[in-house]
Design a protein around this motif. Structure first.
Motif, mmCIF file in Angstrom:
data_model
loop_
_atom_site.group_PDB
_atom_site.id
_atom_site.type_symbol
_atom_site.label_atom_id
_atom_site.label_comp_id
_atom_site.label_asym_id
_atom_site.label_seq_id
_atom_site.Cartn_x
_atom_site.Cartn_y
_atom_site.Cartn_z
ATOM 1 N N THR A 175 -13.239 119.067 1.372
ATOM 2 C CA THR A 175 -12.838 120.255 2.117
ATOM 3 C C THR A 175 -13.534 121.497 1.581
ATOM 4 O OG1 THR A 175 -10.711 119.168 2.328
ATOM 5 C CG2 THR A 175 -10.801 121.427 3.041
ATOM 6 N N ALA A 176 -13.961 121.445 0.293
ATOM 7 C CA ALA A 176 -14.701 122.549 -0.333
ATOM 8 C C ALA A 176 -13.891 123.839 -0.336
ATOM 9 C CB ALA A 176 -16.054 122.766 0.343
ATOM 10 N N VAL A 177 -12.604 123.694 -0.658
ATOM 11 C CA VAL A 177 -11.771 124.880 -0.764
ATOM 12 C C VAL A 177 -12.203 125.673 -1.986
ATOM 13 C CG1 VAL A 177 -9.430 125.702 -1.136
ATOM 14 C CG2 VAL A 177 -9.833 123.766 0.350
ATOM 15 N N ASP A 178 -12.278 126.987 -1.811
ATOM 16 C CA ASP A 178 -12.719 127.826 -2.920
ATOM 17 C C ASP A 178 -11.637 128.858 -3.231
ATOM 18 O OD1 ASP A 178 -14.600 128.919 -4.761
ATOM 19 O OD2 ASP A 178 -14.862 130.579 -3.331
ATOM 20 N N PRO A 179 -11.098 128.994 -4.444
ATOM 21 C CA PRO A 179 -11.384 128.198 -5.629
ATOM 22 C C PRO A 179 -10.687 126.844 -5.579
ATOM 23 C CG PRO A 179 -9.686 129.798 -6.096
ATOM 24 C CD PRO A 179 -10.109 130.048 -4.691
ATOM 25 N N VAL A 180 -11.261 125.867 -6.315
ATOM 26 C CA VAL A 180 -10.709 124.514 -6.294
ATOM 27 C C VAL A 180 -9.389 124.497 -7.053
ATOM 28 C CG1 VAL A 180 -11.126 122.113 -6.859
ATOM 29 C CG2 VAL A 180 -13.039 123.584 -6.234
ATOM 30 N N PRO A 181 -8.300 124.133 -6.380
ATOM 31 C CA PRO A 181 -7.023 124.101 -7.096
ATOM 32 C C PRO A 181 -6.905 122.863 -7.986
ATOM 33 C CG PRO A 181 -6.722 123.781 -4.721
ATOM 34 C CD PRO A 181 -8.185 123.754 -4.989
ATOM 35 N N GLU A 182 -6.026 122.962 -8.953
ATOM 36 C CA GLU A 182 -5.747 121.835 -9.836
ATOM 37 C C GLU A 182 -4.788 120.894 -9.111
ATOM 38 O OE1 GLU A 182 -3.436 121.086 -13.978
ATOM 39 O OE2 GLU A 182 -3.998 123.135 -13.494
ATOM 40 N N VAL A 183 -4.959 119.594 -9.334
ATOM 41 C CA VAL A 183 -4.100 118.611 -8.664
ATOM 42 C C VAL A 183 -3.129 118.027 -9.683
ATOM 43 C CG1 VAL A 183 -4.031 116.438 -7.410
ATOM 44 C CG2 VAL A 183 -5.894 118.031 -6.994
ATOM 45 N N ARG A 184 -1.862 118.001 -9.331
ATOM 46 C CA ARG A 184 -0.861 117.408 -10.218
ATOM 47 C C ARG A 184 -0.072 116.377 -9.424
ATOM 48 N NH1 ARG A 184 2.634 121.703 -13.088
ATOM 49 N NH2 ARG A 184 3.908 121.494 -11.231
ATOM 50 N N VAL A 185 -0.125 115.145 -9.886
ATOM 51 C CA VAL A 185 0.587 114.075 -9.193
ATOM 52 C C VAL A 185 1.838 113.751 -9.986
ATOM 53 C CG1 VAL A 185 0.481 111.708 -8.386
ATOM 54 C CG2 VAL A 185 -1.550 113.139 -8.263
ATOM 55 N N ALA A 186 2.976 113.752 -9.322
ATOM 56 C CA ALA A 186 4.233 113.407 -9.980
ATOM 57 C C ALA A 186 4.824 112.197 -9.267
ATOM 58 C CB ALA A 186 5.198 114.590 -9.912
ATOM 59 N N VAL A 187 4.987 111.099 -10.030
ATOM 60 C CA VAL A 187 5.580 109.894 -9.453
ATOM 61 C C VAL A 187 7.048 109.877 -9.848
ATOM 62 C CG1 VAL A 187 5.538 107.389 -9.411
ATOM 63 C CG2 VAL A 187 3.401 108.654 -9.535
ATOM 64 N N ALA A 188 7.910 109.776 -8.846
ATOM 65 C CA ALA A 188 9.347 109.811 -9.121
ATOM 66 C C ALA A 188 9.754 108.597 -9.951
ATOM 67 C CB ALA A 188 10.112 109.844 -7.806
ATOM 68 N N PRO A 189 10.676 108.784 -10.902
ATOM 69 C CA PRO A 189 11.080 107.650 -11.755
ATOM 70 C C PRO A 189 11.828 106.570 -10.980
ATOM 71 C CG PRO A 189 12.403 109.599 -12.220
ATOM 72 C CD PRO A 189 11.313 110.040 -11.319
ATOM 73 N N SER A 190 12.512 106.930 -9.907
ATOM 74 C CA SER A 190 13.250 105.920 -9.146
ATOM 75 C C SER A 190 12.553 105.664 -7.827
ATOM 76 C CB SER A 190 14.683 106.406 -8.897
ATOM 77 O OG SER A 190 14.652 107.545 -8.079
ATOM 78 N N GLY A 191 12.530 104.406 -7.415
ATOM 79 C CA GLY A 191 11.856 104.057 -6.169
ATOM 80 C C GLY A 191 12.814 104.041 -5.006
ATOM 81 N N VAL A 192 12.256 103.894 -3.821
ATOM 82 C CA VAL A 192 13.092 103.743 -2.633
ATOM 83 C C VAL A 192 13.077 102.279 -2.217
ATOM 84 C CG1 VAL A 192 12.876 106.076 -1.767
ATOM 85 C CG2 VAL A 192 11.131 104.412 -1.202
ATOM 86 N N ILE A 193 14.130 101.871 -1.543
ATOM 87 C CA ILE A 193 14.306 100.463 -1.210
ATOM 88 C C ILE A 193 14.102 100.274 0.287
ATOM 89 C CG2 ILE A 193 15.927 98.535 -1.291
ATOM 90 C CD1 ILE A 193 17.264 99.949 -3.622
ATOM 91 N N GLY A 194 13.505 99.149 0.617
ATOM 92 C CA GLY A 194 13.455 98.746 2.018
ATOM 93 C C GLY A 194 12.448 99.504 2.845
ATOM 94 N N GLN A 195 11.321 99.831 2.244
ATOM 95 C CA GLN A 195 10.296 100.506 3.050
ATOM 96 C C GLN A 195 9.238 99.495 3.473
ATOM 97 O OE1 GLN A 195 10.134 103.671 4.093
ATOM 98 N NE2 GLN A 195 12.117 104.136 3.195
#
Lengths: 195, 220
Positions: A175-195
């Motif tokens: 996408t070449a967004v300027d300025p390039v933002p920092e990416v932070r991925v957060a994975v939830a400790p609990s999952g969801v069921i039945g997806q």
């Protein structure tokens, strides 16, 4: 692209990234118009020697002069504070930079501005494909310097956090967004069921 | 892209806010006994001054001062100014995309056939005006075929004294904005070639209520 066109294009980008304050302006103008119409009516009645409609100029002046006579201090303070806050809202609307939740994409021909929401949904789609989850399990928030990706994994299926991060960063780079933002991925400790 | 008077908006809004803030602060301060005592004395003084002024401006044989008429006229003037202010918000739609003529006839480029060998050089007599509907309808028709866009709108605006195009597209959820930007700007370049002029173009990729409630993706 011609020089003049490119100059106008960069001006258009700057203009589109900021709010024009048209809505607060119209609200303020309507309020002033209503007040002016009322004052005009009372002044005209006074000039013609007629009885006042609601309160004449003398009545108003003597009421203001007699303040705070008879009115409870707490009520007076509250009314003043309310008026002050309304004024502050208008003042801040004028003084703050008024940046909109938009980003600009460099383009050879045209000025391109993208709502942050559109970019967020495209990042969410990439993250979702990389993680192999459903759309409801991904939430992307775009700030000025930070892209926050929240993923809720499906229960029992491991999730590759690095792959999600790489996919979102790749999409941002394209996408070449300027300025390039920092990416932070957060994975939830609990999952969801039945997806 | 429009001609909304942004600086005037900011100045007038700041002024309006400051007046309201001052009135509010004064009202709140009257709740303090010390301020109330000062106001009691000051208001009597001010009332007397206003009374003198009204007496001085009352013509002979009249009951009231002519200042009331002046005040009423001032209010009419303010109302007119406020209506002008409102009317200027979002102004600037234009019906002309390009205008060619007049300018070429000066500066030695006369219709004497010096450029006769190069047609399209602006040497022919007469004016050429391209209506904005040409670009708007061509682009809108091209954008309507795309399945990754929910909606689009094209309009022409007068931007800094020059016509400019504003292309607003509403992509479906999850569509990559850079792809849309590239493909729309390719359309714009095709239009440039067709019309032979180059106008400033703004491509605004937005989300609206319709994008939120339509299906996220389709096979392209």
């Amino acid at each position: 692209m011609k020089e003049e066109t490119s100059r106008l294009t960069s001006q258009a980008v700057r203009r589109e990234m900021h709010s024009s304050r048209a809505v607060p302006s119209v609200i303020a103008a309507v309020l002033v118009i209503l007040l002016c119409l009322y004052v005009m009516l009372e002044a005209a009645l006074k000039a013609l020697g007629q009885d006042p409609w609601l309160i004449g100029p003398e009545g108003l002046a003597s009421w203001i002069g007699s303040l705070p006579g008879g009115i409870e201090p707490a009520l007076l303070g509250a009314a003043g504070a309310l008026l002050f806050i309304v004024g502050l809202i208008f003042f801040l609307a004028a003084v703050l930079p008024g940046r909109r939740a938009r980003l600009s994409i460099p383009n050879g021909r045209a000025a391109v501005v993208v709502d942050a929401e559109v970019l967020a949904s495209s990042l969410a789609r990439r993250a979702r494909v990389a993680a192999g989850v459903t759309p409801e399990q991904v939430l992307v928030t775009i700030g000025r310097r930070l892209v926050d990706v929240q993923v809720r994994p499906t229960s029992g299926i491991p999730l590759d956090e690095q792959a999600v991060q790489a996919a979102v960063e790749d999409e941002l780079r394209r996408t070449a967004v300027d300025p390039v933002p920092e990416v932070r991925v957060a994975v939830a400790p609990s999952g969801v069921i039945g997806q | 892209m429009n001609q909304t008077p942004r600086t005037i908006n900011r100045i007038l809004l700041a002024l309006f806010g400051l007046i309201l803030m001052a009135a509010g602060a004064f009202t709140a301060a009257l709740a303090v006994p010390a301020v109330a005592r000062w106001w009691e004395a000051a208001s009597v003084e001010a009332g007397r001054a206003i009374g003198h002024l009204l007496d001085a401006t009352t013509l002979e044989g009249q009951r009231d001062s002519w200042l009331w008429l002046v005040l009423a006229l001032l209010m009419v003037l303010t109302v007119i100014l406020m209506i002008t202010w409102i009317a200027n918000q979002g102004k600037g739609r234009s019906g002309v995309l390009a205008h060619d003529g007049g300018a070429h006839h000066s500066g030695g480029r006369d219709d004497d056939g010096t450029h006769a060998g190069s047609p399209g050089n602006g040497t022919a007599a007469g004016d050429v005006t391209i209506n904005s509907a040409v670009a708007e309808q061509a682009l809108k028709a091209a954008l309507a075929e795309r399945v990754d866009l929910v909606n689009s709108s094209v309009s022409t605006w007068e931007f800094k004294g020059q016509p400019a195009l504003k292309i607003r597209v509403f992509p479906r959820q999850g569509v990559a904005p850079y792809v849309v930007a590239e493909e729309v700007s390719a359309l714009v370049q095709a239009l440039d070639v067709t019309l032979g002029t180059q106008t400033p173009v703004l491509i605004s990729i937005s989300s609206g209520a319709r994008t939120r409630f339509t299906r996220a993706e389709r096979v392209r």
